[in-house]
Enzyme design. Structure first.
Site, PDB file in Angstrom:
ATOM      1  N   SER A  55      16.164-115.468  63.128  1.00 57.69           N
ATOM      2  CA  SER A  55      16.568-116.866  63.143  1.00 57.69           C
ATOM      3  C   SER A  55      17.045-117.224  64.544  1.00 57.69           C
ATOM      4  O   SER A  55      17.064-116.377  65.433  1.00 57.69           O
ATOM      5  CB  SER A  55      17.693-117.087  62.135  1.00 57.69           C
ATOM      6  OG  SER A  55      18.856-116.437  62.615  1.00 57.69           O
ATOM      7  N   LYS A  56      17.455-118.472  64.684  1.00 57.94           N
ATOM      8  CA  LYS A  56      17.926-118.946  65.990  1.00 57.94           C
ATOM      9  C   LYS A  56      19.055-118.080  66.544  1.00 57.94           C
ATOM     10  O   LYS A  56      19.176-117.872  67.733  1.00 57.94           O
ATOM     11  CB  LYS A  56      18.436-120.375  65.853  1.00 57.94           C
ATOM     12  CG  LYS A  56      17.353-121.381  66.076  1.00 57.94           C
ATOM     13  CD  LYS A  56      17.972-122.735  66.304  1.00 57.94           C
ATOM     14  CE  LYS A  56      16.940-123.803  66.035  1.00 57.94           C
ATOM     15  NZ  LYS A  56      17.536-125.045  65.602  1.00 57.94           N
ATOM     16  N   ARG A  57      19.857-117.595  65.622  1.00 63.61           N
ATOM     17  CA  ARG A  57      20.991-116.765  65.999  1.00 63.61           C
ATOM     18  C   ARG A  57      20.555-115.553  66.838  1.00 63.61           C
ATOM     19  O   ARG A  57      21.262-115.053  67.683  1.00 63.61           O
ATOM     20  CB  ARG A  57      21.650-116.304  64.697  1.00 63.61           C
ATOM     21  CG  ARG A  57      22.987-115.679  64.795  1.00 63.61           C
ATOM     22  CD  ARG A  57      23.634-115.673  63.406  1.00 63.61           C
ATOM     23  NE  ARG A  57      22.730-115.170  62.378  1.00 63.61           N
ATOM     24  CZ  ARG A  57      22.544-113.885  62.117  1.00 63.61           C
ATOM     25  NH1 ARG A  57      23.186-112.972  62.799  1.00 63.61           N
ATOM     26  NH2 ARG A  57      21.722-113.502  61.149  1.00 63.61           N
ATOM     27  N   HIS A  58      19.349-115.054  66.569  1.00 67.43           N
ATOM     28  CA  HIS A  58      18.848-113.892  67.313  1.00 67.43           C
ATOM     29  C   HIS A  58      18.113-114.305  68.582  1.00 67.43           C
ATOM     30  O   HIS A  58      17.497-113.489  69.241  1.00 67.43           O
ATOM     31  CB  HIS A  58      17.863-113.101  66.450  1.00 67.43           C
ATOM     32  CG  HIS A  58      18.429-112.624  65.156  1.00 67.43           C
ATOM     33  ND1 HIS A  58      18.149-113.236  63.956  1.00 67.43           N
ATOM     34  CD2 HIS A  58      19.260-111.603  64.881  1.00 67.43           C
ATOM     35  CE1 HIS A  58      18.785-112.603  62.997  1.00 67.43           C
ATOM     36  NE2 HIS A  58      19.467-111.621  63.531  1.00 67.43           N
ATOM     37  N   GLY A  59      18.140-115.572  68.860  1.00 74.05           N
ATOM     38  CA  GLY A  59      17.391-116.034  70.029  1.00 74.05           C
ATOM     39  C   GLY A  59      15.969-116.392  69.665  1.00 74.05           C
ATOM     40  O   GLY A  59      15.097-116.439  70.524  1.00 74.05           O
TER      41      GLY A  59
END
Ligand code: GLU
Length: 467
Positions: A238-242
């Site tokens: 997800s976005k959290r992982h870049g």
């Protein structure tokens, strides 16, 4: 039979890593087999689709060099065709109108959940639906009740699904717009897609799509469902992982070739080889080598690959991408300063990204505002101004501005003043670059040129006088 694949993104966000990997595998499968590749924009969800997303997808495909033989084909341009097929299915008896209200379906669902059953439509309108005046019906596909759908997936192997597990899905909403499973089927059929390569989040749709294709008498494509991509913590990427849009990788200083190389290794391997040219990817790629298990995104590895590409690609290619980054920093390399190709050669060992390279090369093009405080403190000590004055006098006499000659002068100056080389070269470096790090001093001075070098040495001498 020639192979035809497609990439069919919904324009509800940018082209992210997962989508780009799907596009790449689908593209590679076509290229590898001298086939064709179609880009289809699945924009029928009018509320969630945006032009901005379409543009981002097209831009991402172009930046990655994933070219297509057909398209972009927009599903919103094909509504008439979908209507025609829905009518055909109704006429054939393979679809029917359903008048069940939202409330009815909701209470059915609740009941099934309470009984610990899988929520599914109970087929109430399947036979002789009771026509309700003033209610616009949906259209449902009449899924076969008996038998098994066999899906021979090119990645996952054989998957069997009993028809009684599948309920009658909605193919047209009450406003007559077609649903995802219908449009995909019509398009794959009309476009002659032979191989559907897509993410395995769609694997549950496939038996339903196969049944509709069969009802239409269409030839069935082969399917390849690609495993998920996970973050390095094992959770869905997800976005959290870049997991950002691919253009963010351009902004962050990645070469498209490097990102593509990184993506091809997400779920596919060829021995323990890590680096592949585009041609090698095409030559070596085979869907049968795609992993069944999910793969994990690893930013460190992406960075490593990017550095490899920065170091080993043609400097002209790297320079082309670097010029974009310089322009973002208001530097037009066409009109000022040294050639970017020379900058690339000088900086590529120490730059993992083009952002690093651009930032570390600004002083070749424009004056820095201030000295790096630490570097200035350490190197602009008493006596350093005399060292710089000595260098300035000698450099001014140089006829041909050549790194080797300038380096000789630095060595001679150190010898004459009985100083260690660093006591001469470091103050000089800080004077001309504003910082304690740069390529070797001969390369740095040559690239900077006479005018900037002399002016900056004078500036440093003046600066030290004021301290
Ligand atoms: N439009 C779908 C999506 O973006 C993909 C459909 C397909 O590949 O069949 O998830």
């Amino acid at each position: 039979m020639s192979i035809k694949t497609r990439f069919a993104p919904s324009p509800t966000g940018y082209l992210h890593v997962g989508g780009a990997r799907t596009a790449l595998f689908s593209w590679l499968h076509a290229k590898k087999n001298n086939g064709q590749f179609v880009l289809r924009i699945e924009d029928t969800d009018l509320e969630r689709s945006t032009q901005e997303s379409v543009d981002a997808i097209l831009e991402g495909m172009e930046w990655l060099g994933l070219d297509y033989d057909e398209g972009p084909i927009y599903q919103t341009h094909r509504f008439e065709r979908y209507k025609e097929i829905i009518q055909q299915l109704l006429d054939q008896g393979d679809a029917y109108y359903c008048y069940c209200s939202k409330e009815e379906l909701e209470s059915l669902r609740e009941q099934q959940m309470a009984n610990k059953e899988k929520p599914r439509y109970n087929g109430k309108c399947r036979h002789n639906a009771e026509v309700k005046e003033g209610v616009s019906p949906v259209v449902r596909f009449r899924n076969p009740e008996e038998g098994v759908v066999i899906l021979s997936d090119l990645v996952k192997g054989e998957i069997n699904i009993a028809n009684k597990e599948l309920d009658d899905l909605i193919i047209a909403r009450s406003d007559e717009t077609p649903t995802y499973n219908l449009t995909v089927v019509v398009d794959d059929m009309d476009m002659g897609i032979t191989d559907v390569v897509r993410g395995d989040d769609h694997v549950n749709n496939t038996p339903r799509q196969i049944n509709i294709l069969k009802a239409l008498g269409a030839e069935l494509p082969r399917y390849a469902h690609l495993p998920m991509i996970l973050g390095d913590d094992g959770a869905r990427l997800s976005k959290r992982h870049g997991a950002v849009g691919v253009m963010q990788y351009r902004d962050d200083g990645y070469l498209p070739e490097a990102l593509l190389n990184y993506l091809v290794r997400l779920g596919w391997s060829h021995g323990d080889q890590e680096l592949f040219t585009r041609e090698e990817m095409i030559q070596l790629f085979d869907l049968s080598d795609v992993n069944v298990a999910a793969s994990a995104f690893n930013t460190e590895k992406l960075l490593w690959i990017n550095h490899q590409y920065i170091m080993n690609s043609e400097p002209e290619l790297v320079a082309k991408h670097l010029s974009w980054h310089m322009l973002q920093r208001d530097i037009d390399v066409e009109t000022e300063g040294p050639s970017l190709v020379d900058i690339v050669k000088a900086q590529r060992e120490r730059s993992k990204t083009l952002v690093d390279m651009a930032e570390a090369s600004l002083y070749f093009y424009k004056d820095f505002d201030e000295y790096d405080a630490k570097a200035a403190k350490k190197n602009f000590k008493a006596g350093a101004d005399d060292v710089l004055a000595g260098l300035l006098a000698e450099f001014s006499k140089v006829a041909e501005w050549d790194g080797t000659v300038l380096h000789e002068i630095v060595l001679m100056t150190a010898e004459k003043l009985e100083l260690k080389l660093g006591k001469v070269a470091q103050p000089l470096r800080v004077a001309v670059c504003g910082a304690g790090m740069s390529p070797s001093i001969d390369v740095t001075l040559e690239l900077l040129g006479r005018e900037k070098t002399l002016a900056r040495i004078q500036r440093a001498i003046d600066y030290m006088k004021l301290q």
